[in-house]
Enzyme design. Structure first.
Site, PDB file in Angstrom:
ATOM      1  N   LYS A 257      18.690  22.400  53.802  1.00 10.83           N
ATOM      2  CA  LYS A 257      19.764  21.687  53.843  1.00 10.83           C
ATOM      3  C   LYS A 257      20.211  20.441  53.300  1.00 10.83           C
ATOM      4  CE  LYS A 257      22.764  24.031  56.069  1.00 10.83           C
ATOM      5  NZ  LYS A 257      23.301  24.573  57.116  1.00 10.83           N
TER       6      LYS A 257
ATOM      7  N   GLY B 129      21.953  34.416  65.728  1.00  9.65           N
ATOM      8  CA  GLY B 129      22.679  34.413  64.594  1.00  9.65           C
ATOM      9  C   GLY B 129      22.433  33.713  63.053  1.00  9.65           C
ATOM     10  N   HIS B 130      21.077  34.466  62.475  1.00 13.65           N
ATOM     11  CA  HIS B 130      20.366  34.495  61.022  1.00 13.65           C
ATOM     12  C   HIS B 130      21.710  34.646  59.912  1.00 13.65           C
ATOM     13  CE1 HIS B 130      17.763  33.658  63.450  1.00 13.65           C
ATOM     14  NE2 HIS B 130      17.107  34.898  64.356  1.00 13.65           N
TER      15      HIS B 130
ATOM     16  N   GLY C 236      30.980  31.897  65.649  1.00 11.04           N
ATOM     17  CA  GLY C 236      31.786  31.403  65.446  1.00 11.04           C
ATOM     18  C   GLY C 236      32.289  28.957  65.405  1.00 11.04           C
TER      19      GLY C 236
ATOM     20  N   ARG D 173      11.903  41.583  88.352  1.00 12.22           N
ATOM     21  CA  ARG D 173      11.831  42.758  88.335  1.00 12.22           C
ATOM     22  C   ARG D 173      12.363  43.467  89.250  1.00 12.22           C
ATOM     23  NH1 ARG D 173       6.628  40.723  91.859  1.00 12.22           N
ATOM     24  NH2 ARG D 173       8.113  40.069  92.787  1.00 12.22           N
TER      25      ARG D 173
ATOM     26  N   LYS E  48      17.388  32.372  56.357  1.00 10.16           N
ATOM     27  CA  LYS E  48      16.291  32.245  54.445  1.00 10.16           C
ATOM     28  C   LYS E  48      15.148  31.933  55.108  1.00 10.16           C
ATOM     29  CE  LYS E  48      16.921  28.895  51.612  1.00 10.16           C
ATOM     30  NZ  LYS E  48      17.309  28.041  50.751  1.00 10.16           N
TER      31      LYS E  48
ATOM     32  N   GLN F 143      15.880  31.497  68.358  1.00  9.60           N
ATOM     33  CA  GLN F 143      16.467  30.008  68.913  1.00  9.60           C
ATOM     34  C   GLN F 143      15.920  29.343  68.564  1.00  9.60           C
ATOM     35  OE1 GLN F 143      16.847  33.231  71.181  1.00  9.60           O
ATOM     36  NE2 GLN F 143      19.045  33.753  70.154  1.00  9.60           N
TER      37      GLN F 143
ATOM     38  N   ASP G 220      19.477  27.684  64.474  1.00  8.49           N
ATOM     39  CA  ASP G 220      20.242  27.139  63.740  1.00  8.49           C
ATOM     40  C   ASP G 220      20.096  26.426  62.058  1.00  8.49           C
ATOM     41  OD1 ASP G 220      22.345  29.141  64.547  1.00  8.49           O
ATOM     42  OD2 ASP G 220      23.102  27.252  65.656  1.00  8.49           O
ATOM     43  N   GLU G 221      18.426  26.369  61.906  1.00 13.96           N
ATOM     44  CA  GLU G 221      17.828  25.551  61.691  1.00 13.96           C
ATOM     45  C   GLU G 221      17.852  25.735  59.299  1.00 13.96           C
ATOM     46  OE1 GLU G 221      16.361  26.226  63.198  1.00 13.96           O
ATOM     47  OE2 GLU G 221      15.890  24.436  64.706  1.00 13.96           O
ATOM     48  N   GLY G 222      17.984  27.483  60.046  1.00  9.04           N
ATOM     49  CA  GLY G 222      17.864  28.356  58.501  1.00  9.04           C
ATOM     50  C   GLY G 222      16.080  28.834  58.011  1.00  9.04           C
ATOM     51  N   LYS G 223      15.398  29.456  59.804  1.00  9.19           N
ATOM     52  CA  LYS G 223      14.939  30.980  59.924  1.00  9.19           C
ATOM     53  C   LYS G 223      14.848  31.710  59.269  1.00  9.19           C
ATOM     54  CE  LYS G 223      16.013  30.134  64.513  1.00  9.19           C
ATOM     55  NZ  LYS G 223      16.723  29.490  64.272  1.00  9.19           N
TER      56      LYS G 223
HETATM   57  P1  GDP Z   1      19.193  30.688  61.826  1.00 10.21           P
HETATM   58  O1  GDP Z   1      19.987  31.198  62.725  1.00 10.21           O
HETATM   59  O2  GDP Z   1      17.678  29.601  61.451  1.00 10.21           O
HETATM   60  O3  GDP Z   1      18.431  31.316  60.617  1.00 10.21           O
HETATM   61  O4  GDP Z   1      19.928  29.744  60.779  1.00 10.21           O
HETATM   62  P2  GDP Z   1      21.431  30.154  60.918  1.00 10.21           P
HETATM   63  O5  GDP Z   1      21.243  31.502  59.631  1.00 10.21           O
HETATM   64  O6  GDP Z   1      22.373  30.220  61.935  1.00 10.21           O
HETATM   65  O7  GDP Z   1      22.308  28.263  60.179  1.00 10.21           O
HETATM   66  C1  GDP Z   1      22.206  28.379  59.368  1.00 10.21           C
HETATM   67  C2  GDP Z   1      22.922  28.670  57.815  1.00 10.21           C
HETATM   68  O8  GDP Z   1      22.464  27.713  56.766  1.00 10.21           O
HETATM   69  C3  GDP Z   1      23.127  29.374  56.818  1.00 10.21           C
HETATM   70  O9  GDP Z   1      24.348  29.546  56.794  1.00 10.21           O
HETATM   71  C4  GDP Z   1      22.546  29.219  55.877  1.00 10.21           C
HETATM   72  O10 GDP Z   1      22.999  30.648  54.639  1.00 10.21           O
HETATM   73  C5  GDP Z   1      22.210  28.204  55.236  1.00 10.21           C
HETATM   74  N1  GDP Z   1      21.340  27.882  54.461  1.00 10.21           N
HETATM   75  C6  GDP Z   1      19.656  27.429  54.961  1.00 10.21           C
HETATM   76  N2  GDP Z   1      19.233  27.090  54.316  1.00 10.21           N
HETATM   77  C7  GDP Z   1      19.548  26.235  53.292  1.00 10.21           C
HETATM   78  C8  GDP Z   1      20.087  25.336  52.695  1.00 10.21           C
HETATM   79  O11 GDP Z   1      18.572  24.441  52.040  1.00 10.21           O
HETATM   80  N3  GDP Z   1      21.244  24.637  51.570  1.00 10.21           N
HETATM   81  C9  GDP Z   1      22.243  24.715  52.322  1.00 10.21           C
HETATM   82  N4  GDP Z   1      23.396  23.860  51.833  1.00 10.21           N
HETATM   83  N5  GDP Z   1      21.770  25.381  53.240  1.00 10.21           N
HETATM   84  C10 GDP Z   1      20.996  26.686  54.044  1.00 10.21           C
HETATM   85  P1  IMO Z   2      19.116  31.105  65.985  1.00 11.02           P
HETATM   86  O1  IMO Z   2      18.061  31.918  65.723  1.00 11.02           O
HETATM   87  C1  IMO Z   2      22.087  27.975  68.336  1.00 11.02           C
HETATM   88  C2  IMO Z   2      23.081  28.845  72.860  1.00 11.02           C
HETATM   89  C3  IMO Z   2      23.664  28.332  73.495  1.00 11.02           C
HETATM   90  C4  IMO Z   2      23.491  28.109  74.373  1.00 11.02           C
HETATM   91  C5  IMO Z   2      22.180  28.261  74.740  1.00 11.02           C
HETATM   92  C6  IMO Z   2      21.577  29.180  76.333  1.00 11.02           C
HETATM   93  O2  IMO Z   2      20.412  31.381  65.377  1.00 11.02           O
HETATM   94  O3  IMO Z   2      19.239  29.983  66.057  1.00 11.02           O
HETATM   95  P2  IMO Z   2      22.195  32.056  75.561  1.00 11.02           P
HETATM   96  O4  IMO Z   2      23.430  33.112  75.050  1.00 11.02           O
HETATM   97  O5  IMO Z   2      20.845  32.664  74.649  1.00 11.02           O
HETATM   98  O6  IMO Z   2      22.176  32.115  77.265  1.00 11.02           O
HETATM   99  O7  IMO Z   2      23.024  30.574  75.773  1.00 11.02           O
HETATM  100  O8  IMO Z   2      21.509  28.651  73.876  1.00 11.02           O
HETATM  101  N1  IMO Z   2      21.979  29.398  71.629  1.00 11.02           N
HETATM  102  C7  IMO Z   2      22.091  28.961  70.263  1.00 11.02           C
HETATM  103  N2  IMO Z   2      22.114  28.077  69.729  1.00 11.02           N
HETATM  104  N3  IMO Z   2      20.543  28.935  67.503  1.00 11.02           N
HETATM  105  C8  IMO Z   2      20.906  29.935  68.347  1.00 11.02           C
HETATM  106  O9  IMO Z   2      20.243  31.824  67.918  1.00 11.02           O
HETATM  107  C9  IMO Z   2      21.363  30.367  69.605  1.00 11.02           C
HETATM  108  N4  IMO Z   2      21.024  31.042  70.498  1.00 11.02           N
HETATM  109  C10 IMO Z   2      21.076  30.504  71.501  1.00 11.02           C
HETATM  110  O10 IMO Z   2      25.159  27.877  72.066  1.00 11.02           O
HETATM  111  O11 IMO Z   2      23.973  26.573  74.482  1.00 11.02           O
HETATM  112 MG    MG Z   3      21.246  30.955  64.078  1.00  6.66          MG
END
Ligand code: GDP
Ligand code: IMO
Ligand code: MG
Length: 428
Positions: A330, A40-41, A301, A142, A18, A223, A13-16
C-alpha cells in the site's frame, strides 16, 4: 525453497492475501494454520475481487493444494458457504484438505463470543463475533469438538453433552439466555459430515511427505503479530498464535523445516477493534489513509483505525517471527502527502524508549517520536521496478528498511495481482 511462512507484521489486514496470491503459481501447497473465519483477505484478480475468510488465499491459484491444518478453528457451515461461492465463480475447490484434529466452532461458541463481549462493556475486545475465542478456550480446557468427532456419533453426542452441561449454566444463569439443546448442535454438525468426510486427512503427514518430495509449502497466517495471544497487545488480541512459531504447532511441521519467513507490513498502520495503538490518527490525516486505502474491514465492514508507520513494531515483528523478507504493501496510498511521519521510537513518562516497552501499561501511554520524510505526488501504480518509483518514494522505502530489521523485497503499489515492485525474489 521448501517451507515458507507468511505472517502479518502489524495488527492484521496488511495484504497477506495479495502476497500469498503473488506466490501462488510458485507453490504447491498453501496452509492455513491458525485462526478461523475472523480473517478477511481480499484478493483482486483482473476485474474479479475475492473475499476469503476460512479458506487460505492459495485456493485461487490453479494447481495449489489448500490445507486447513490442525491449528485452525472451523465453522463448517461457513466453510461450505465459502466453497460453494467460489465454485459458483469457477474456482476449482476440489483439492481442499482439512485436518482431522482441527477444532469446530458451534452455535454455542458464537453465542458466548457475543454475550461475553457485551458483558465486558467498556473493556470489550471488539471481536469479530465469529466464536473464535470460546472455541480456542474449549480446546485448551479440553472440552472442544474436533473434526474427527463428526464421524463417531456416540463420541460426538457425549462431547456436546459435556460441553453444554457447563455452557448452559453460564448462558442461562449468568447471561440470561436460553439453554441450547444437544440435538440442535448434533444437527448443526452432522448435516455436513458426509460432505466433509472425503476432505479430511492427516494433514501433518500429508505436508511432511510433500516436503520430502521437494514440494514448496506456504504457511499463510491469519491475523498478525500484534494480535498474537502470546506476543501481541494482550488482552486485545485474537486467541491463537499468529506468529511464525504458530506455523509449526498449528500444522505439525517441525520448526527445522522452515527456511524463509515473509513479513507483510503496510506502509502505514491500521487496527480493527480495541487496544493500544500509539500512532493512531484522529484528524484528517487518519481520514486520508482510511479513504485512500479503503480501510474498512473485509469481515465485519468496520472502519479500520489508521495511523503512521511504526518502526519499533516492525522491528519487534522481525525479531519475534525471524522475518527474512518484508513485503511492504500500500505504498500507493501515501501518494499526495506532502510529508510522511514515521514513528522511530516512543516516549514513555518523559524517557525515550527505542523498542516495544516491556509493560503493556507503558505501551498504552507511549507517545510516538516521529521523523518526517518528504512525500511524492506522482502516480506510482504503474511502477514495476524500484527505479520506476519517484526518488522520495524510494528514499521512504530505504528508510523503512533500515529501521525495520529486515530487507524489503516486494512493494505493493496497488490492489491488483500485478501491481507490485519486485526487489528480491521471495522464492529463489
Ligand atoms: P489481509 O487480511 O492481510 O489479507 O489483508 P486485507 O485483504 O484484509 O486488507 C488489505 C487490503 O488492501 C485489500 O483490500 C487488498 O486488496 C488491498 N491491497 C493489498 N495490497 C495493496 C497495495 O499494495 N495497494 C493498495 N492500494 N491496496 C492493496
Ligand atoms: P486478517 O487475517 C484484523 C481482531 C478483532 C479483535 C481481535 C479479536 O484479515 O488480518 P477475534 O474475533 O479474533 O476473537 O477478535 O482481533 N481481528 C482482526 N483484525 N484482521 C484480522 O484478520 C483479524 N482477526 C481478528 O477485530 O480486535
Ligand atoms: Mg484482513
Amino acid at each position: 525453497m521448501p517451507a515458507i511462512v507468511l505472517i502479518g507484521a502489524q495488527w492484521g489486514d496488511e495484504g497477506k492475501g495479495k502476497a500469498t496470491d503473488h506466490l501462488g503459481d510458485r507453490v504447491d501447497y498453501v496452509v492455513k494454520f491458525n485462526g478461523g473465519n475472523n480473517a478477511g483477505h481480499t484478493v483482486v484478480v483482473g476485474d474479479e475481487k475475492y473475499a476469503l475468510h476460512l479458506l487460505p488465499s492459495g485456493i485461487l491459484s490453479p494447481g495449489v493444494v489448500p490445507v486447513i491444518a490442525n491449528g485452525v478453528v472451523v465453522d463448517i457451515e461457513v466453510l461450505f458457504e465459502e466453497l460453494d461461492a467460489l465454485a459458483a465463480r469457477g474456482v476449482d475447490v476440489s483439492r481442499l484438505r482439512v485436518s482431522a484434529n482441527a477444532h469446530v466452532i458451534t452455535h454455542y461458541h458464537r453465542t458466548l463470543d457475543k454475550v461475553t463481549e457485551r458483558f465486558l462493556g467498556k473493556r470489550q475486545i471488539g471481536t469479530t463475533g465469529r466464536g473464535i475465542g470460546p472455541t480456542y478456550a474449549d480446546k485448551i480446557n479440553r472440552v472442544g469438538i474436533r473434526i474427527q468427532d463428526l464421524f463417531d456419533e456416540n463420541i460426538l453426542r457425549q462431547k456436546i453433552e459435556g460441553a453444554l452441561h457447563q455452557k448452559n449454566h453460564l448462558l442461562v444463569k449468568i447471561y440470561n439466555r436460553r439453554a441450547i439443546e444437544v440435538d440442535e448442535i448434533m444437527q448443526e454438525l452432522l448435516q455436513f459430515a458426509e460432505r466433509l468426510r472425503p476432505m479430511v486427512d492427516d494433514t501433518a503427514l500429508l505436508l511432511h511427505r510433500a516436503l520430502d518430495e521437494g514440494k514448496t509449502v506456504l504457511f499463510e497466517a491469519g491475523q498478525a503479530t500484534m494480535l498474537d495471544v502470546d506476543h501481541g497487545t494482550y488482552p486485545f488480541v485474537t486467541s491463537s498464535n499468529a506468529t511464525s512459531g504458530g506455523a509449526a504447532t498449528g500444522s505439525g511441521v517441525a520448526p527445522n523445516r522452515f527456511e524463509r519467513v515473509i513479513g507483510v507490513v503496510k506502509a502505514y498502520t491500521t487496527r480493527v477493534g480495541s487496544g493500544p495503538f500509539p500512532t493512531e490518527l484522529f484528524d484528517e490525516s487518519g481520514d486520508f489513509l482510511r479513504n485512500n486505502g479503503g480501510e474498512f474491514g473485509t469481515t465485519t465492514g468496520r472502519p479500520r483505525r489508521c495511523g503512521w508507520y511504526d518502526a519499533p513494531i516492525a522491528r519487534y515483528s522481525a525479531r519475534i517471527n525471524g522475518v527474512t523478507d518484508f513485503v511492504l504493501t500500500k505504498l500507493d496510498v501515501l501518494t499526495g502527502l506532502e510529508t510522511i511521519p514515521v514513528c522511530v521510537a516512543y516516549e514513555v513518562d518523559g524517557v525515550r524508549v527505542d523498542e516495544m516497552p516491556v509493560s503493556q501499561s507503558d505501551f498504552h501511554h507511549a507517545e510516538p517520536i516521529y521523523e518526517e520524510f518528504p512525500g511524492w505526488s506522482e502516480d506510482i501504480t504503474g511502477a514495476r521496478r524500484f527505479e520506476d518509483l519517484p526518488k522520495n518514494a524510494q528514499d521512504y522505502v530505504i528508510a523503512l528498511e533500515k529501521m525495520s530489521g529486515s530487507r524489503i523485497s516486494l512493494i505493493g503499489v496497488g490492489p491488483g495481482r500485478d501491481e507490485i515492485v519486485v526487489r528480491h525474489s521471495l522464492t529463489d
